[in-house]
Design an enzyme around this catalytic site. Structure first.
Site, PDB file in Angstrom:
ATOM      1  N   TYR A  24       0.840  -1.205   0.000  1.00 20.81           N
ATOM      2  CA  TYR A  24       0.000   0.000   0.000  1.00 20.81           C
ATOM      3  C   TYR A  24       0.875   1.256   0.000  1.00 20.81           C
ATOM      4  CZ  TYR A  24      -2.584   3.960   1.660  1.00 20.81           C
ATOM      5  OH  TYR A  24      -3.087   5.228   1.774  1.00 20.81           O
ATOM      6  N   PRO A  77       1.382  15.025   3.070  1.00 26.60           N
ATOM      7  CA  PRO A  77       0.227  14.266   3.566  1.00 26.60           C
ATOM      8  C   PRO A  77       0.245  12.827   3.060  1.00 26.60           C
ATOM      9  CG  PRO A  77      -0.434  15.747   1.790  1.00 26.60           C
ATOM     10  CD  PRO A  77       0.995  16.051   2.088  1.00 26.60           C
ATOM     11  N   SER A 106      -2.979  14.518   6.688  1.00 25.25           N
ATOM     12  CA  SER A 106      -3.863  13.968   5.658  1.00 25.25           C
ATOM     13  C   SER A 106      -5.304  13.879   6.134  1.00 25.25           C
ATOM     14  CB  SER A 106      -3.379  12.566   5.269  1.00 25.25           C
ATOM     15  OG  SER A 106      -4.311  11.916   4.432  1.00 25.25           O
ATOM     16  N   TYR A 130      -9.621  17.008   0.668  1.00 26.64           N
ATOM     17  CA  TYR A 130     -10.312  16.596  -0.558  1.00 26.64           C
ATOM     18  C   TYR A 130     -11.707  17.224  -0.555  1.00 26.64           C
ATOM     19  CZ  TYR A 130      -6.874  12.848  -1.300  1.00 26.64           C
ATOM     20  OH  TYR A 130      -5.715  12.126  -1.526  1.00 26.64           O
ATOM     21  N   THR A 156      -6.001  19.010  -2.491  1.00 27.19           N
ATOM     22  CA  THR A 156      -5.459  18.035  -3.436  1.00 27.19           C
ATOM     23  C   THR A 156      -6.408  17.923  -4.625  1.00 27.19           C
ATOM     24  OG1 THR A 156      -4.304  16.823  -1.710  1.00 27.19           O
ATOM     25  CG2 THR A 156      -4.772  15.627  -3.738  1.00 27.19           C
ATOM     26  N   ARG A 165      -4.031   1.089  -8.587  1.00 25.01           N
ATOM     27  CA  ARG A 165      -2.847   0.589  -7.883  1.00 25.01           C
ATOM     28  C   ARG A 165      -2.960  -0.937  -7.817  1.00 25.01           C
ATOM     29  NH1 ARG A 165      -4.096   5.397  -3.578  1.00 25.01           N
ATOM     30  NH2 ARG A 165      -4.053   7.027  -5.173  1.00 25.01           N
ATOM     31  N   LYS A 227      -2.412  21.427  -4.397  1.00 23.56           N
ATOM     32  CA  LYS A 227      -1.460  20.318  -4.521  1.00 23.56           C
ATOM     33  C   LYS A 227      -1.867  19.425  -5.693  1.00 23.56           C
ATOM     34  CE  LYS A 227       0.225  16.260  -1.945  1.00 23.56           C
ATOM     35  NZ  LYS A 227      -0.413  15.174  -2.716  1.00 23.56           N
ATOM     36  N   SER A 249       3.184  18.269  -7.681  1.00 15.68           N
ATOM     37  CA  SER A 249       3.042  16.911  -7.162  1.00 15.68           C
ATOM     38  C   SER A 249       2.342  16.033  -8.171  1.00 15.68           C
ATOM     39  CB  SER A 249       2.230  16.939  -5.852  1.00 15.68           C
ATOM     40  OG  SER A 249       1.982  15.628  -5.379  1.00 15.68           O
ATOM     41  N   HIS A 251       1.320  13.012  -6.857  1.00 12.34           N
ATOM     42  CA  HIS A 251       0.740  12.093  -5.877  1.00 12.34           C
ATOM     43  C   HIS A 251       1.648  10.872  -5.665  1.00 12.34           C
ATOM     44  CE1 HIS A 251      -3.279  12.094  -3.832  1.00 12.34           C
ATOM     45  NE2 HIS A 251      -2.874  10.890  -3.473  1.00 12.34           N
ATOM     46  N   GLY A 283       7.768  14.365  -4.000  1.00 13.21           N
ATOM     47  CA  GLY A 283       8.014  13.282  -4.946  1.00 13.21           C
ATOM     48  C   GLY A 283       9.486  12.992  -5.159  1.00 13.21           C
TER      49      GLY A 283
END
Length: 356
Positions: A24, A77, A106, A130, A156, A165, A227, A249, A251, A283
């Site tokens: 994760y 975050p 976050s 968010y 974000t 993912r 972001k 960013s 992410h 990053g």
């Protein structure tokens, strides 16, 4: 075990976390090309050190949004810190306070914004936000963090939908029953159906647009930082919409695979913004020289994500402190070896532009 560099923490975390938890944290989207390029891009950048500059005294301090921090590295975050260490985000918050730097909390934390604030009452914190289909959810948490003394909102904007993912899908990743997204504790109790990372699927609003930045400004007095910007066109729009900062960013490579490394986007965004707002980035930061390169290309500050989780997995608050201290020491050394006595002396002349 002696921890010399951030890679040592990564190796420890990979060995000691469960496979699903490691996957994760480590995950990138699809083939992980962008995640990996975030790291590789720094290795393509060469420095032009100056010599005989009397670097007997050095100063790593800087300011972000007018607040002084001890060095230009903050905590990005990242979600679910309790998966790595039982105290989770409270330990992270205390480490950031101890090192006098910024912690962006976050939305998807496994401690509440109240618990995080009380764990480190003197810490300098921003809150990552968010926007949800139910705007009242977003509005309520904005008012909570305002009251608690968080100093900025980090909106974000690169997740209208969650990236694919693959490892999380294979592992059928879910938070264990004893953990939850604490900021929404009790909010979704009546909701049945599939979950995505601890909250009901389809909670995020894919219709988010620039008009929502104006809406956010209408409900808060906090500075707003965007972001997830990777292009000069969106950087210009952000300035036009009156935000106070931009975080370059992608992410962590977890959203759009095949997009650019963040350090490769930085120059065009800095050149477009022309100092009208502060530009930060995250990053791929793994060494002090990475920090130096990002500042030389115009970043005001950088933020680290995965290395903080590795530090937590190693030794909780003390592990995060060690990660930050190693980066601080490496940054100070890289500055001195490049002929810079303080952050204001770092500029684009340090970068061998012909190699970019």
């Amino acid at each position: 075990m002696s921890m010399i560099c951030l890679t040592d923490f990564e190796e420890y975390a990979k060995e000691h976390l469960s496979k699903a938890t490691w996957d994760y944290y480590a995950a990138g989207a699809d083939e992980c090309c962008t995640r990996d390029d975030n790291l590789l891009a720094y290795k393509r950048i060469r420095l032009r050190p100056r010599i005989l500059r009397d670097v007997s005294v050095s100063d790593t301090r800087t300011t972000i949004l007018g607040t002084e921090i001890s060095f230009p590295v903050g905590i990005a975050p990242t979600a679910f810190h309790c998966l790595a260490w039982h105290e989770g985000e409270m330990a992270t918050s205390r480490a950031a306070e101890a090192l006098n730097t910024c912690y962006i909390t976050s939305t998807y934390s496994t401690c509440s914004v109240e618990e995080i604030a009380s764990a480190a009452p003197s810490g300098y914190r921003w809150f990552q936000l968010y926007l949800y289909r139910d705007r009242k959810l977003s509005e309520q948490i904005v008012h909570r963090v305002e009251t608690l003394g968080y100093k900025a909102l980090v909106l974000t904007v690169d997740v209208p939908y969650t990236g694919k993912r693959r490892d999380d899908i294979r592992n059928q990743f879910k938070l264990p029953p004893h953990l939850k997204v604490k900021n929404f504790d009790g909010v979704f109790q009546e909701t049945a159906g599939p979950e995505e990372y601890g909250i009901p699927a389809n909670t995020l609003d894919p219709s988010i647009s620039w008009k929502d930045v104006c809406w956010l400004q209408s409900i808060t007095r906090l500075p707003i930082i965007i972001k997830g910007i990777l292009t000069k066109e969106d950087a210009e729009l952000a300035v036009e919409h009156g935000v106070q900062g931009i975080i370059v960013s992608n992410h962590g490579g977890r959203q759009l695979d095949g997009g650019p490394a963040t350090i490769d986007c930085l120059s065009e965004i800095v050149d477009t913004v022309q100092g009208r707002v502060e530009v930060y980035m995250d990053g791929g930061i793994r060494t002090g020289s990475d920090v130096l390169k990002a500042l030389a290309l115009g970043a005001k500050c950088v933020f680290i994500g995965r290395p903080v989780v590795w530090g937590l997995a190693y030794k909780g608050e003390d592990g995060v402190r060690e990660v930050l201290q190693i980066l601080n020491d490496e940054f100070r050394l890289s500055m001195a070896l490049s002929g810079c006595r303080n952050v204001s002396e770092i500029n684009r002349n340090l970068i061998q532009m012909s190699k970019l």
